[in-house]
Design an enzyme around this catalytic site. Structure first.
Site, PDB file in Angstrom:
ATOM      1  N   PHE A  56      22.732  76.572  74.030  1.00  0.00           N
ATOM      2  CA  PHE A  56      21.871  75.803  73.704  1.00  0.00           C
ATOM      3  C   PHE A  56      22.549  74.116  74.840  1.00  0.00           C
ATOM      4  O   PHE A  56      20.824  73.792  75.297  1.00  0.00           O
ATOM      5  CB  PHE A  56      20.951  74.961  72.394  1.00  0.00           C
ATOM      6  CG  PHE A  56      21.896  73.923  71.382  1.00  0.00           C
ATOM      7  CD1 PHE A  56      22.523  72.829  71.754  1.00  0.00           C
ATOM      8  CD2 PHE A  56      23.947  74.208  70.802  1.00  0.00           C
ATOM      9  CE1 PHE A  56      23.169  71.801  71.089  1.00  0.00           C
ATOM     10  CE2 PHE A  56      24.925  73.491  70.834  1.00  0.00           C
ATOM     11  CZ  PHE A  56      24.684  71.927  70.476  1.00  0.00           C
ATOM     12  N   LYS A  57      23.354  74.355  75.305  1.00  0.00           N
ATOM     13  CA  LYS A  57      23.611  73.109  76.101  1.00  0.00           C
ATOM     14  C   LYS A  57      23.861  73.145  77.729  1.00  0.00           C
ATOM     15  O   LYS A  57      22.841  72.111  77.645  1.00  0.00           O
ATOM     16  CB  LYS A  57      25.411  73.126  76.038  1.00  0.00           C
ATOM     17  CG  LYS A  57      26.310  73.237  74.929  1.00  0.00           C
ATOM     18  CD  LYS A  57      25.683  71.899  73.767  1.00  0.00           C
ATOM     19  CE  LYS A  57      26.722  71.830  72.757  1.00  0.00           C
ATOM     20  NZ  LYS A  57      28.191  71.738  72.612  1.00  0.00           N
ATOM     21  N   ASP A  58      23.287  74.504  77.931  1.00  0.00           N
ATOM     22  CA  ASP A  58      22.568  74.427  78.729  1.00  0.00           C
ATOM     23  C   ASP A  58      20.839  73.585  78.859  1.00  0.00           C
ATOM     24  O   ASP A  58      20.964  73.207  80.259  1.00  0.00           O
ATOM     25  CB  ASP A  58      21.866  76.138  79.634  1.00  0.00           C
ATOM     26  CG  ASP A  58      23.220  77.081  79.681  1.00  0.00           C
ATOM     27  OD1 ASP A  58      24.705  76.282  80.385  1.00  0.00           O
ATOM     28  OD2 ASP A  58      23.134  77.991  79.090  1.00  0.00           O
ATOM     29  N   LEU A 101      22.290  70.113  80.416  1.00  0.00           N
ATOM     30  CA  LEU A 101      23.138  70.657  81.554  1.00  0.00           C
ATOM     31  C   LEU A 101      23.076  70.622  82.764  1.00  0.00           C
ATOM     32  O   LEU A 101      23.598  70.771  83.715  1.00  0.00           O
ATOM     33  CB  LEU A 101      24.918  70.506  81.019  1.00  0.00           C
ATOM     34  CG  LEU A 101      25.554  70.289  79.955  1.00  0.00           C
ATOM     35  CD1 LEU A 101      26.558  70.120  78.398  1.00  0.00           C
ATOM     36  CD2 LEU A 101      26.287  68.714  79.827  1.00  0.00           C
ATOM     37  N   THR A 139      29.714  73.407  75.328  1.00  0.00           N
ATOM     38  CA  THR A 139      29.556  72.358  75.694  1.00  0.00           C
ATOM     39  C   THR A 139      30.350  71.955  77.743  1.00  0.00           C
ATOM     40  O   THR A 139      29.740  72.360  78.646  1.00  0.00           O
ATOM     41  CB  THR A 139      30.145  70.184  75.240  1.00  0.00           C
ATOM     42  OG1 THR A 139      28.790  70.432  74.331  1.00  0.00           O
ATOM     43  CG2 THR A 139      30.062  69.232  76.855  1.00  0.00           C
TER      44      THR A 139
END
Length: 453
Positions: free
Chosen positions: A110-112, A115, A143
């Site tokens: 989900f960090k994509d 980021l 992350t």
């Protein structure tokens, strides 16, 4: 729009400057001076937009110092790297249970969502300001990989990622250490994520070092991270049946509190979400907070859900700021006490619309098996924590935060399935390049000084 520090002793900044700064100079976290309010008409207008257009429309309330066409192009570029046409698909499992899949980006986590966008914002800033930037982050797993892939090979950028050696999943480590990019430095430290995060905050508090090295933060202390995550809650909420939108609970695996904070902030902007369940693993500081009112550090216990192996949740400070009526002096007092003692007990603590659940390592494999047997769905170990319990009387949307192929050993042991993904298989053939560094601010400063742009 301007952004202010939760501790009230730093100057207000515009969007681009707040993003570039990351951690506020007074040690606090940036927040919008005022949260915008979305009306019913606003939400109706949002309903017909695809994901990039929705993200652009949402950010127009915040990124007011970047022109519309430029920002729309930055957003569009950020989501071309996602493999699913819906970007964040909703998968129904039962009448009262859906999964919001957040793992279709380039690093399968989900960090994509934040980021990829943040990497392109940094690239835009380097080009328009004619300056290089050095990005520093700490990771408990996902992350770091997402931050690295958001900046991979981008001109004018270098990225330094701290991670606890031996405490991230092997494939998570490979995503950070096998890129072959000259601007990427994966720094393996002895200790826990909390040790890395403590050193990182000390470095950002050193204003001379931060300014001289044009240092910016990529962790969820960066306001752009949290704002970008608001969008997938909004996207999911808009796709729910109209007669169920006001009775939905999002169930969120979380360690650093940024993921669930994004949904809560969206609720405070006028989106009528019923509530949020904070789903922790055995490192359960947030579960204990929301069930007892006590915020107390405990020992970090390595787990099957390593991205949640955290005992100091950075983004709690943003929730705290709102909870004490935006009283920055009170925030400073509470955070000072917590730093000195490792604990703080809140009298008459108001959990607002939060509830919490906890899941230990003994339970994770059985939950993965139960979900697979009941729904035919393969959940990674972090997402499994969110299936620990849910209210059958309301619609629950579980956030699936990582692709199960990142944790093949746990999945194989639980259900006998060997999950794979082509991007991960390719990493197994590449050499690991990591840099052992002591978990001290001095050692990390020295490493950055030798390699910074």
């Amino acid at each position: 729009m301007n952004f202010i520090s939760t501790r009230g002793e730093a100057p207000a900044l515009g969007f681009s400057d707040a993003v570039a700064t990351g951690l506020a100079p007074d040690g606090g976290l940036f927040l919008p001076e005022e949260l915008p309010q979305f009306s019913g008409d606003d939400l109706k207008a949002f309903a017909g937009l695809d994901y990039p257009a929705l993200c652009t429309a949402f950010f127009r309330r915040f990124a007011t110092d970047i022109d519309d066409a430029t920002f729309a192009a930055i957003v569009a570029k950020s989501y071309t790297t996602f493999s699913h046409p819906e970007i964040a698909p909703l998968v129904p499992l039962a009448d009262n249970l859906q999964v919001l899949e957040l793992f279709h980006g380039p690093t399968l986590a989900f960090k994509d969502f934040a980021l990829q966008l943040l990497g392109n914002l940094y690239e835009h800033q380097c080009a328009t300001r004619q300056q290089t930037i050095n990005v520093l982050g700490a990771t408990s797993g996902d992350t770091g990989a997402a931050a690295i892939h958001g900046l991979l090979g981008k001109p004018g950028t270098a990225i330094f990622i701290l991670y606890p050696d031996g405490r991230v999943a092997p494939l998570q480590e490979r995503q950070m250490t096998c890129t072959g990019a000259d601007n990427v430095f994966a720094m393996a430290i002895e200790g826990s994520f909390d040790d890395a995060q403590t050193a990182l905050k000390e470095i950002f508090a050193d204003q001379d070092f931060r300014l001289s090295h044009r240092l910016s933060a990529v962790n969820s202390i960066n306001l752009a991270r949290v704002l970008a995550q608001c969008v997938y809650y909004l996207s999911a909420w808009l796709r729910l049946p109209a007669d169920r939108q006001d009775n939905v609970e999002f169930v969120v695996p979380t360690g650093n509190f940024g993921n669930v904070l994004a949904g809560w902030m969206l609720q405070k902007m006028g989106v009528p979400i019923r509530g949020f369940k904070v789903a922790t693993n055995q490192n359960d500081i947030l579960y204990r907070l929301f069930t007892t009112g006590e915020y107390q550090v405990d020992r970090v216990a390595p787990s099957l859900a390593p991205s949640m192996d955290i005992q100091v949740a950075s983004n709690f400070e943003r929730f705290l700021y709102f909870s004490v009526g935006r009283d920055a002096a009170r925030v400073r007092e509470i955070m000072s006490t917590f730093k000195a003692t490792g604990q703080y007990r809140f009298e008459n603590f108001d959990a607002d619309t939060f509830s919490a659940s906890r899941c230990n390592d003994a339970e994770i494999p059985s939950i993965i098996k139960s979900v697979y047997d009941r729904y035919g769905y393969v959940a990674d170990p972090h997402t499994a924590c969110a299936f620990a319990e849910h209210d059958p009387d309301r619609l629950s949307v579980v956030l699936s935060t990582a692709h199960p192929a990142k944790f093949p050993d746990t999945i194989r042991a639980a259900i006998g399935v060997d999950p794979t993904h082509p991007s991960l298989e390719a990493l197994k053939e590449r050499p690991i390049i990591k840099h052992p560094v002591a978990a001290t601010a001095d050692a990390i400063r020295g490493f950055i000084t030798e390699r910074a742009l």
